[in-house]
Design a protein around this motif. Sequence first.
Motif, PDB file in Angstrom:
ATOM      1  N   LEU A 132       0.759  -1.245  -0.118  1.00 18.12           N
ATOM      2  CA  LEU A 132      -0.098   0.038  -0.031  1.00 18.12           C
ATOM      3  C   LEU A 132       0.969   1.372  -0.182  1.00 18.12           C
ATOM      4  O   LEU A 132       0.493   2.262  -0.439  1.00 18.12           O
ATOM      5  CB  LEU A 132      -0.978   0.055   1.172  1.00 18.12           C
ATOM      6  N   GLU A 133       2.120   0.978   0.477  1.00 19.96           N
ATOM      7  CA  GLU A 133       2.986   2.181   0.360  1.00 19.96           C
ATOM      8  C   GLU A 133       3.177   2.793  -1.043  1.00 19.96           C
ATOM      9  O   GLU A 133       3.547   3.975  -1.306  1.00 19.96           O
ATOM     10  CB  GLU A 133       4.455   1.936   1.174  1.00 19.96           C
ATOM     11  N   GLY A 136      -1.001   5.767  -3.669  1.00 23.56           N
ATOM     12  CA  GLY A 136      -0.935   7.228  -3.157  1.00 23.56           C
ATOM     13  C   GLY A 136      -2.426   7.475  -3.037  1.00 23.56           C
ATOM     14  O   GLY A 136      -3.374   6.826  -3.862  1.00 23.56           O
ATOM     15  N   GLY A 137      -2.837   8.708  -2.733  1.00 23.67           N
ATOM     16  CA  GLY A 137      -4.047   9.435  -2.504  1.00 23.67           C
ATOM     17  C   GLY A 137      -5.178   8.594  -2.049  1.00 23.67           C
ATOM     18  O   GLY A 137      -5.111   8.028  -1.093  1.00 23.67           O
ATOM     19  N   ALA A 138      -6.309   8.720  -2.861  1.00 26.04           N
ATOM     20  CA  ALA A 138      -7.426   8.112  -2.105  1.00 26.04           C
ATOM     21  C   ALA A 138      -7.349   6.520  -2.268  1.00 26.04           C
ATOM     22  O   ALA A 138      -7.899   5.955  -1.246  1.00 26.04           O
ATOM     23  CB  ALA A 138      -8.701   8.555  -2.897  1.00 26.04           C
ATOM     24  N   GLY A 140      -4.938   4.677  -1.672  1.00 26.88           N
ATOM     25  CA  GLY A 140      -4.090   4.038  -0.241  1.00 26.88           C
ATOM     26  C   GLY A 140      -4.701   4.358   0.980  1.00 26.88           C
ATOM     27  O   GLY A 140      -4.817   3.718   1.716  1.00 26.88           O
ATOM     28  N   THR A 141      -5.296   5.765   1.016  1.00 31.56           N
ATOM     29  CA  THR A 141      -6.134   6.085   2.091  1.00 31.56           C
ATOM     30  C   THR A 141      -7.367   4.875   2.370  1.00 31.56           C
ATOM     31  O   THR A 141      -7.579   4.574   3.595  1.00 31.56           O
ATOM     32  CB  THR A 141      -6.743   7.438   2.022  1.00 31.56           C
ATOM     33  N   ILE A 142      -8.109   4.630   1.397  1.00 34.61           N
ATOM     34  CA  ILE A 142      -9.038   3.795   1.551  1.00 34.61           C
ATOM     35  C   ILE A 142      -8.712   2.286   1.780  1.00 34.61           C
ATOM     36  O   ILE A 142      -8.985   1.437   2.577  1.00 34.61           O
ATOM     37  CB  ILE A 142     -10.053   3.982   0.197  1.00 34.61           C
ATOM     38  N   ARG A 144      -6.211   1.486   3.357  1.00 31.58           N
ATOM     39  CA  ARG A 144      -5.642   1.216   4.819  1.00 31.58           C
ATOM     40  C   ARG A 144      -6.710   1.122   5.704  1.00 31.58           C
ATOM     41  O   ARG A 144      -6.664   0.918   6.926  1.00 31.58           O
ATOM     42  CB  ARG A 144      -4.649   2.355   5.330  1.00 31.58           C
ATOM     43  N   LEU A 145      -8.055   1.389   5.375  1.00 32.05           N
ATOM     44  CA  LEU A 145      -9.217   1.101   6.272  1.00 32.05           C
ATOM     45  C   LEU A 145      -9.580  -0.263   5.973  1.00 32.05           C
ATOM     46  O   LEU A 145     -10.445  -0.635   6.918  1.00 32.05           O
ATOM     47  CB  LEU A 145     -10.195   2.186   5.870  1.00 32.05           C
ATOM     48  N   ASN A 153      -0.712  -5.397   7.653  1.00 29.07           N
ATOM     49  CA  ASN A 153      -0.043  -4.734   8.510  1.00 29.07           C
ATOM     50  C   ASN A 153       0.502  -5.607   9.509  1.00 29.07           C
ATOM     51  O   ASN A 153       1.315  -5.280   9.813  1.00 29.07           O
ATOM     52  CB  ASN A 153      -0.707  -3.594   8.938  1.00 29.07           C
TER      53      ASN A 153
END
Length: 195
Positions: A132-133, A136-138, A140-142, A144-145, A153
């Motif tokens: 996930l690193e 980027g942007g949306a 990666g953010t979504i 990580r949820l 992780n």
Amino acid sequence: TQASPGIIVQFAIIGLITSAQILVQERKSRTLQRLMTTAMKPWEIVAGHLLAMFTLTFAQTAMLVIFGQLVLGVNYFREPLGILIVSVGLGLWVASMGLLIGVLAKGEDQVILLSMVAMFLFSALGGTWFPLEAAGGAFGTIGRLMPSAWAMNGLQNILIRGLDLSSAWLPTGILLAYAAGFFALAVWRFRKMEM
């Protein structure tokens, strides 16, 4: 260290199909209707199915961990308790989500469709195919949820980052929270399900 945990998480998610199909098959064979005539509460019936599906998913995960350690040389046994608790959280989340799909699906074709959509969605967004690193942007953010990202992780904290058991508690806790949420939804839907 990226591919082996990714395979473990993705293959655990594929277990959704088995978890969901059991409830659909029991509805078709009228086994579920007979269970409903017993003194068991709906949550107890769903919990029994959850335990069976968890056992299957956990056994599969354990085999893949052993394969990763012995054949691929991924050092899972460096922190075995950390790997164990993340695997338990992963198994409970997948089993709970599979049971929710099972109570939502009307037939085996819907089980396969919903399970495959969930598998691709959680695998792709959760970082099982690539780190996930790198996203980027949306995205990666979504990503990580997603519960799958938390499983990744927890495993990568030990395998890649070299962290100890304490690094596995938060990811496991979040996986257990997802499992509890999916279980509660499955029980709620089970009560409203037409036999």
